[in-house]
Design an enzyme around this catalytic site. Structure first.
Site, PDB file in Angstrom:
ATOM      1  N   THR A  25       0.853  -1.194   0.000  1.00  0.00           N
ATOM      2  CA  THR A  25       0.000   0.000   0.000  1.00  0.00           C
ATOM      3  C   THR A  25       0.885   1.239   0.000  1.00  0.00           C
ATOM      4  O   THR A  25       1.940   1.252   0.632  1.00  0.00           O
ATOM      5  CB  THR A  25      -0.897  -0.026   1.246  1.00  0.00           C
ATOM      6  OG1 THR A  25      -1.733  -1.189   1.177  1.00  0.00           O
ATOM      7  CG2 THR A  25      -1.784   1.213   1.338  1.00  0.00           C
ATOM      8  N   SER A  27       2.170   5.179  -2.093  1.00  0.00           N
ATOM      9  CA  SER A  27       2.430   5.819  -3.383  1.00  0.00           C
ATOM     10  C   SER A  27       3.571   5.167  -4.154  1.00  0.00           C
ATOM     11  O   SER A  27       3.692   5.393  -5.365  1.00  0.00           O
ATOM     12  CB  SER A  27       2.727   7.306  -3.169  1.00  0.00           C
ATOM     13  OG  SER A  27       3.830   7.468  -2.298  1.00  0.00           O
ATOM     14  N   GLY A  81       5.981  -0.676   0.219  1.00  0.00           N
ATOM     15  CA  GLY A  81       6.785   0.514   0.515  1.00  0.00           C
ATOM     16  C   GLY A  81       7.177   0.543   1.985  1.00  0.00           C
ATOM     17  O   GLY A  81       6.919  -0.405   2.737  1.00  0.00           O
ATOM     18  N   GLU A 102      -0.426  -5.300   6.213  1.00  0.00           N
ATOM     19  CA  GLU A 102       0.903  -5.373   5.590  1.00  0.00           C
ATOM     20  C   GLU A 102       1.812  -6.332   6.360  1.00  0.00           C
ATOM     21  O   GLU A 102       2.563  -7.101   5.759  1.00  0.00           O
ATOM     22  CB  GLU A 102       1.543  -3.983   5.543  1.00  0.00           C
ATOM     23  CG  GLU A 102       0.879  -3.054   4.534  1.00  0.00           C
ATOM     24  CD  GLU A 102       1.394  -1.639   4.584  1.00  0.00           C
ATOM     25  OE1 GLU A 102       1.289  -0.946   3.559  1.00  0.00           O
ATOM     26  OE2 GLU A 102       1.906  -1.204   5.640  1.00  0.00           O
TER      27      GLU A 102
HETATM   28  C1  5RP Z   1       1.272   2.070   4.352  1.00  0.00           C
HETATM   29  C2  5RP Z   1       2.742   1.961   4.339  1.00  0.00           C
HETATM   30  C3  5RP Z   1       3.451   2.519   3.158  1.00  0.00           C
HETATM   31  O1  5RP Z   1       4.109   1.487   2.508  1.00  0.00           O
HETATM   32  C4  5RP Z   1       4.420   3.553   3.628  1.00  0.00           C
HETATM   33  O2  5RP Z   1       3.712   4.539   4.334  1.00  0.00           O
HETATM   34  C5  5RP Z   1       5.188   4.184   2.472  1.00  0.00           C
HETATM   35  O3  5RP Z   1       4.289   4.848   1.630  1.00  0.00           O
HETATM   36  P1  5RP Z   1       4.778   5.707   0.391  1.00  0.00           P
HETATM   37  O4  5RP Z   1       5.374   4.764  -0.590  1.00  0.00           O
HETATM   38  O5  5RP Z   1       3.530   6.382  -0.099  1.00  0.00           O
HETATM   39  O6  5RP Z   1       5.786   6.713   0.902  1.00  0.00           O
HETATM   40  O7  5RP Z   1       3.377   1.421   5.213  1.00  0.00           O
HETATM   41  O8  5RP Z   1       0.756   1.605   5.563  1.00  0.00           O
END
Ligand code: 5RP
Length: 222
Positions: A25, A27, A81, A102
């Protein structure tokens, strides 16, 4: 943006036909999911377990076949991510609020591939407030228990309202400062009544794909 796209797409290269994959999850994971969608439209056969409702929606729009975690024994690989990555590949996750699913998906996975841009690399975890998912029931009590670990914390809000996770829980963003022992802290936090899960992913990632703003990428392996 460019770094995130490159790293997400690079990680998708690890996917092989017939695999069961976890879709993260956020970006950066977004670009991996878009790439998997393209690969599926070009004939790749995979099944995927999403780590959030948001990811499930995106993956379905991309035509990726989704399965419940309960339907599979284990996953071949997961691409996700992170908010921070230390040199031992310990992670802070949960900035997007999906840490519980996750972590469950990561723990069921043979190979966890983390996709980040260079801003996420740190010497020590902790500058990014650690997300801790807690039950709404008496959440302030749980907050007081967590704050006994010498941290300050804030209940996460969105548009002025308490943020509700996909699992109908709340999130506390906890400022511990430098986290000296991530393995110990994750165990200690999860012992507290009311804590559902915390965002330290210790010793779980196998590969970290780092995207740099100048356009190059680095693949770090354990
Ligand atoms: C969501 C997460 C995401 O992987 C983390 O916040 C990184 O997000 P992004 O790639 O948008 O910076 O742990 O729960």
């Amino acid at each position: 943006m460019k770094a995130k796209k490159l790293t997400g797409e690079k990680a998708a290269e690890y996917i092989e036909a017939g695999m069961i994959i976890g879709l993260g999850t956020g970006s950066t994971a977004y670009y991996a999911i878009k790439k998997v969608g393209e690969m599926v439209r070009n004939g790749l056969k995979v099944k995927a377990v999403p780590t959030s409702k948001e990811t499930a929606k995106l993956a379905a729009e991309e035509g990726i076949e989704l399965v419940e975690l309960a339907e599979v024994n284990s996953l071949d690989l997961t691409i996700d991510g992170a908010d921070e990555v230390d040199p031992q590949f310990n992670l802070i996750k949960g900035g997007g609020g999906a840490l519980l699913r996750e972590k469950i998906v990561a723990s069921a996975t043979e190979k966890l591939i983390i996709v980040v841009d260079e801003s996420k690399l740190v010497e020590h975890l902790g500058a990014f407030p650690l997300p801790v998912e807690i039950t709404p029931f008496s959440w302030k009590y749980t907050q007081r228990m967590i704050e006994k670990f010498s941290c300050s914390s804030e209940i996460r809000k969105e548009n002025g309202e308490i943020f509700i996770t996909d699992n109908d829980n709340y999130i506390l963003d906890c400022n511990f400062g430098k986290i000296k022992d991530p393995v110990k802290l994750t165990v200690e936090l999860n012992k507290l009544p009311g804590v559902v899960e915390n965002g330290i992913f210790a010793e779980m990632a196998e590969i970290v794909v780092v995207g740099y703003n100048d356009g190059h990428i680095e693949v770090l392996e354990k």
